[in-house]
Design a protein around this motif. Structure first.
Motif, PDB file in Angstrom:
ATOM      1  N   ASP A 116      36.483  45.231  50.485  1.00 33.93           N
ATOM      2  CA  ASP A 116      37.600  45.540  51.224  1.00 33.93           C
ATOM      3  C   ASP A 116      38.319  44.632  52.372  1.00 33.93           C
ATOM      4  O   ASP A 116      39.709  44.275  52.309  1.00 33.93           O
ATOM      5  CB  ASP A 116      37.409  46.878  52.043  1.00 33.93           C
ATOM      6  CG  ASP A 116      37.494  48.125  50.876  1.00 33.93           C
ATOM      7  OD1 ASP A 116      37.690  47.951  49.551  1.00 33.93           O
ATOM      8  OD2 ASP A 116      37.282  49.369  51.577  1.00 33.93           O
ATOM      9  N   ASP A 117      37.397  44.033  53.095  1.00 33.23           N
ATOM     10  CA  ASP A 117      37.921  43.362  54.013  1.00 33.23           C
ATOM     11  C   ASP A 117      38.484  41.939  53.608  1.00 33.23           C
ATOM     12  O   ASP A 117      39.513  41.567  54.536  1.00 33.23           O
ATOM     13  CB  ASP A 117      36.678  42.878  55.075  1.00 33.23           C
ATOM     14  CG  ASP A 117      36.266  44.159  56.000  1.00 33.23           C
ATOM     15  OD1 ASP A 117      37.028  44.993  56.153  1.00 33.23           O
ATOM     16  OD2 ASP A 117      35.121  44.028  56.293  1.00 33.23           O
ATOM     17  N   PHE A 118      38.312  41.448  52.562  1.00 35.02           N
ATOM     18  CA  PHE A 118      38.944  40.587  52.123  1.00 35.02           C
ATOM     19  C   PHE A 118      39.947  40.356  51.119  1.00 35.02           C
ATOM     20  O   PHE A 118      40.448  39.311  50.558  1.00 35.02           O
ATOM     21  CB  PHE A 118      37.504  39.560  51.612  1.00 35.02           C
ATOM     22  CG  PHE A 118      36.654  39.326  52.486  1.00 35.02           C
ATOM     23  CD1 PHE A 118      36.850  38.157  53.517  1.00 35.02           C
ATOM     24  CD2 PHE A 118      35.411  40.004  52.782  1.00 35.02           C
ATOM     25  CE1 PHE A 118      35.942  37.903  54.633  1.00 35.02           C
ATOM     26  CE2 PHE A 118      34.566  39.881  53.820  1.00 35.02           C
ATOM     27  CZ  PHE A 118      34.656  38.849  54.694  1.00 35.02           C
ATOM     28  N   ILE A 119      40.107  41.578  50.542  1.00 33.38           N
ATOM     29  CA  ILE A 119      41.106  41.595  49.190  1.00 33.38           C
ATOM     30  C   ILE A 119      42.682  41.499  49.650  1.00 33.38           C
ATOM     31  O   ILE A 119      43.373  41.035  48.791  1.00 33.38           O
ATOM     32  CB  ILE A 119      40.977  43.092  48.494  1.00 33.38           C
ATOM     33  CG1 ILE A 119      41.297  44.162  49.565  1.00 33.38           C
ATOM     34  CG2 ILE A 119      39.391  43.306  48.129  1.00 33.38           C
ATOM     35  CD1 ILE A 119      41.343  45.487  48.746  1.00 33.38           C
ATOM     36  N   ASP A 120      42.993  41.589  51.048  1.00 36.03           N
ATOM     37  CA  ASP A 120      44.264  41.411  51.248  1.00 36.03           C
ATOM     38  C   ASP A 120      44.662  41.035  52.670  1.00 36.03           C
ATOM     39  O   ASP A 120      44.310  41.846  53.583  1.00 36.03           O
ATOM     40  CB  ASP A 120      45.194  42.769  51.036  1.00 36.03           C
ATOM     41  CG  ASP A 120      46.660  42.533  51.141  1.00 36.03           C
ATOM     42  OD1 ASP A 120      47.218  41.695  51.666  1.00 36.03           O
ATOM     43  OD2 ASP A 120      47.621  43.455  50.514  1.00 36.03           O
ATOM     44  N   PRO A 121      44.964  39.743  53.034  1.00 34.32           N
ATOM     45  CA  PRO A 121      44.877  39.233  54.335  1.00 34.32           C
ATOM     46  C   PRO A 121      46.063  39.871  55.019  1.00 34.32           C
ATOM     47  O   PRO A 121      46.034  39.822  56.324  1.00 34.32           O
ATOM     48  CB  PRO A 121      45.028  37.673  54.241  1.00 34.32           C
ATOM     49  CG  PRO A 121      45.638  37.521  52.931  1.00 34.32           C
ATOM     50  CD  PRO A 121      45.062  38.649  51.861  1.00 34.32           C
TER      51      PRO A 121
END
Length: 441
Positions: free
Chosen positions: A246-251
């Motif tokens: 989750d943390d990295f899927i959409d900046p």
């Protein structure tokens, strides 16, 4: 079978993994090392009658977990009714406010689940549920292909149930979780890239389901839709099987420093223009503090008794459980609630007094971050090690697919703790694998 024959089979099976590059990356403080997954050629045998119990119990469990996720991001009835304390949910790092009131296809948040099953003297129990980006299914299929090809006669004689159709089941599940339910959806498998520990699996699964293997830089969001860049231009994507946390899927929505994700992806997902499997926010249901309440979820949402029981677990956020844990560290396994891969845990009976004392201070500093469980007397299976049969601890990781229907192939990734006396089966900690033969009674 003569030992010489068994040794030949083991050598061939090992060589097949080496030739195909079936690998996993191990990380320590200084470096990352890619290594071939060790495979033991002797299959673990599970009678069909026992497997049916496992399968039925896992279907029940995934149904309850999906209902819980829908509830916790909508009306939160389970919290209002006092079944689960609100602080456990709201303090979980994997609880995503961004998912509040978001609709997902078929109300399925968890389309792919890999639950870890252990067998004890009391029967099969669920050790944990892996809901975010569960891995290991490629090793299940690779184990089967390697062992089956080297023991074809024995395989046929014992009427072993097949697992190779997992790829077809996965495709159907992803198709059912698209918004359009088209017969030929455009599928992308989103990988962190070549240096991810499970990159071999990402390549394998993309091939199995006919998906484009993409990194974040290969995707773009235009007018609320997701497209992948191709040599002939942009191609619309219907569903993304994501292997990125989750943390990295959409900046734009989560970690702003992420270079792995796609700016605007969560917005496109919320609009219903692309499906994400598994949905963002599922990690709140595989937090180890929430795991304790899964049996209550089953009773609450399904009005049924759990078919598969949990392992006894102590929540260190509870004062009485904290006291018990600190008084019995030499008998318990202690884990962080958000941990995975066998990292950061204490196996009390095998730790030194100094290690236990240091860990005890970490628990006192942040009790809510820890759970404790008895050291399970795991079942052991014969393995071919150094020219002889030797017992080693094993577990099972079956894979449950949830779309319009629930699908489970009759097999699992059996993880093996190869060092003598070890209880740690995780690939990330040096564990190996073996094929699972579900045989007709």
């Amino acid at each position: 079978m003569p030992p010489e024959r068994m040794a030949t089979i083991q050598e061939r099976v090992t060589r097949s993994f080496t030739n195909e590059g079936i690998s996993f990356t191990l990380y320590d403080e200084d470096e990352a090392t890619e290594r071939i997954i060790p495979i033991d050629a002797i299959p673990r045998i599970v009678p069909q009658s026992e497997w049916l119990t496992i399968e039925t119990g896992l279907k029940q469990r995934v149904s309850a977990l999906n209902r819980f996720l829908h509830d916790v991001y909508h009306d939160a009835r389970i919290i209002k009714d006092g079944v689960i304390p609100v602080d456990i949910i709201k303090s979980c790092p994997q609880y995503r406010l961004e998912m509040h009131r978001v609709t997902v296809p078929n109300d399925v948040y968890v389309g792919i689940c890999g639950s870890d099953i252990v067998r004890t003297n009391d029967g099969y129990r669920v050790l944990e549920d892996n809901l975010r980006v569960p891995s290991g299914v490629s090793y299940m299929i690779a184990n089967r292909r390697a062992v089956k090809s080297n023991m074809p006669r024995i395989f046929r004689q014992n009427e072993v149930m097949e697992v190779e159709h997992y790829g077809r089941n996965l495709f159907e599940t992803l198709r059912e979780l698209t918004w359009t339910q088209t017969s030929e959806p455009s599928i992308a498998l989103l990988t962190p890239g070549l240096f991810n520990a499970a990159f071999y699996e990402h390549v394998f699964l993309a091939h199995e389901i006919g998906a484009a293997l993409v990194e974040g830089q290969d995707l773009v969001v235009n007018d609320g839709f997701v497209y992948m860049r191709t040599t002939t231009g942009l191609k619309k994507v219907d569903v993304i099987y994501r292997r990125v946390d989750d943390d990295f899927i959409d900046p734009l929505a989560f970690r702003r420093d992420s270079v792995l994700g796609v700016p605007g992806l969560l917005h496109a997902f919320k609009l219903g223009n692309v499906a994400l499997v598994n949905a963002p926010g599922t990690g709140v249901a595989d937090d180890k503090s929430v795991y304790v309440y899964v049996p209550e979820m089953i009773r609450y949402y399904l009005s049924e008794e759990p078919i598969l029981q949990n392992v006894d677990t102590y929540l260190c956020r509870r004062p009485e459980d904290l006291e018990y844990t600190l008084d019995n560290l030499d008998k318990l396994v202690v884990k962080t609630v958000g941990g995975s891969g066998g990292y950061g845990m204490l196996i009390g009976p095998q730790a030194t007094q100094e290690e236990r004392s240091k860990y005890a201070q970490e628990i006192r500093d942040d009790p809510a971050n820890f759970i404790a469980q008895p050291l399970m007397q795991l079942s052991r299976s014969p393995c071919w090690i150094e020219g002889a049969l030797r017992p080693r601890c094993v577990d099972l990781r079956p894979f449950i697919l949830q779309g319009a229907e629930t699908r489970i192939v009759s097999g699992a990734f059996c993880r093996v703790a190869l060092p003598e006396g070890s209880y740690v089966v995780n690939s990330s900690q040096g564990g190996g694998g073996k094929d699972v033969w579900v045989v007709r009674d």
